[in-house]
Design an enzyme around this catalytic site. Sequence first.
Site, short mmCIF file in Angstrom:
data_model
loop_
_atom_site.label_atom_id
_atom_site.label_comp_id
_atom_site.label_asym_id
_atom_site.label_seq_id
_atom_site.Cartn_x
_atom_site.Cartn_y
_atom_site.Cartn_z
N GLY A 194 -26.57 15.10 46.24
CA GLY A 194 -26.42 13.67 45.99
C GLY A 194 -26.49 13.23 44.54
N ASN A 243 -24.03 12.67 42.58
CA ASN A 243 -23.04 11.61 42.37
C ASN A 243 -23.52 10.28 42.95
OD1 ASN A 243 -20.41 12.49 40.98
ND2 ASN A 243 -20.88 14.21 42.33
N ARG A 303 -16.65 17.91 54.68
CA ARG A 303 -15.81 17.98 55.88
C ARG A 303 -14.52 17.20 55.67
NH1 ARG A 303 -18.84 19.98 60.45
NH2 ARG A 303 -20.92 20.24 59.57
N HIS A 321 -13.57 15.49 43.05
CA HIS A 321 -13.33 16.93 43.24
C HIS A 321 -13.58 17.65 41.91
CE1 HIS A 321 -11.69 20.54 45.04
NE2 HIS A 321 -11.04 20.73 43.89
C1 GAR Z 1 -19.63 17.79 43.35
O1 GAR Z 1 -19.46 18.69 42.29
C2 GAR Z 1 -18.29 17.43 43.97
O2 GAR Z 1 -17.27 17.41 43.03
C3 GAR Z 1 -18.11 18.57 44.94
O3 GAR Z 1 -19.40 18.74 45.51
C4 GAR Z 1 -20.38 18.43 44.53
C5 GAR Z 1 -21.40 17.49 45.15
O4 GAR Z 1 -22.45 17.28 44.27
N1 GAR Z 1 -17.14 18.24 45.94
C6 GAR Z 1 -16.29 19.12 46.44
O5 GAR Z 1 -16.26 20.29 46.12
C7 GAR Z 1 -15.33 18.54 47.47
N2 GAR Z 1 -14.24 19.43 47.70
P1 GAR Z 1 -23.56 16.17 44.52
O6 GAR Z 1 -24.05 16.34 45.94
O7 GAR Z 1 -24.62 16.49 43.51
O8 GAR Z 1 -22.93 14.82 44.30
#
Ligand code: GAR
Length: 204
Positions: free
Chosen positions: A12, A14, A93, A111
């Site tokens: 989490g 982001n 998902r 992404h």
């Molecule tokens: C982030 O780096 C996001 O870009 C990636 O998961 C991470 C989540 O981080 N998403 C993907 O790979 C989607 N295909 P967070 O839980 O610290 O926000």
Amino acid sequence: MFTIGVLASGKGSNLQAIIDQIKTGFLNVKIGVVISDNPQAYALEIARSEKIPAEYIEPGKHKTFLDPNQEKKYVQCLKEHHVELVCLAGFMRVIKKEFFNAYQGRIINIHPSLLPAFRGLEAWKQAIDYGVKFTGCTVHFVEEDIDTGPIVLQAVVPVLSDDSPESLHKRIQEKEHIIYPLAIKLISENNVVVEGRRVMIYED
Ligand code: GAR
């Protein structure tokens, strides 16, 4: 106030960046609800500690996508919280029909690569393995195909000779935390127009 919903499966960071930018006043939106497919997701704890409604909704039996019946529950929950824009933040998902019908053109994702390069999982590792000198992150609208929708914003990150997958992902995430709140701000303030594959940004 413009209301977003955040879907997250993991730590989490982001979500935290979005919350931080709401607190600074940069982002004038409300997080109506945070939903996870993982009851252990730290994102749920972050939400609860901020007094944001936080829901674990069972994903169903499939590993990579939501069971259609469960997908209905996700949509119902987002609607109940008056969500106008769905922000996927590390939601692992694939989203399908039920969701697209309800939130067509109103779902975005962050992404960890410069799309269209390195779609799919562990994009930072794919970048190292391929040997590119630059990678980065992308905010894009979500379509039924994975990691293909119109691109809102991108940020570039150099790949260093001594980078490990972890060190590169960490630097990519620093940029994610800047461009994701910015993209949400631009969309919430009606400064984004999608024309086919191109996303036009009109800043005041
Ligand atoms: C982030 O780096 C996001 O870009 C990636 O998961 C991470 C989540 O981080 N998403 C993907 O790979 C989607 N295909 P967070 O839980 O610290 O926000």
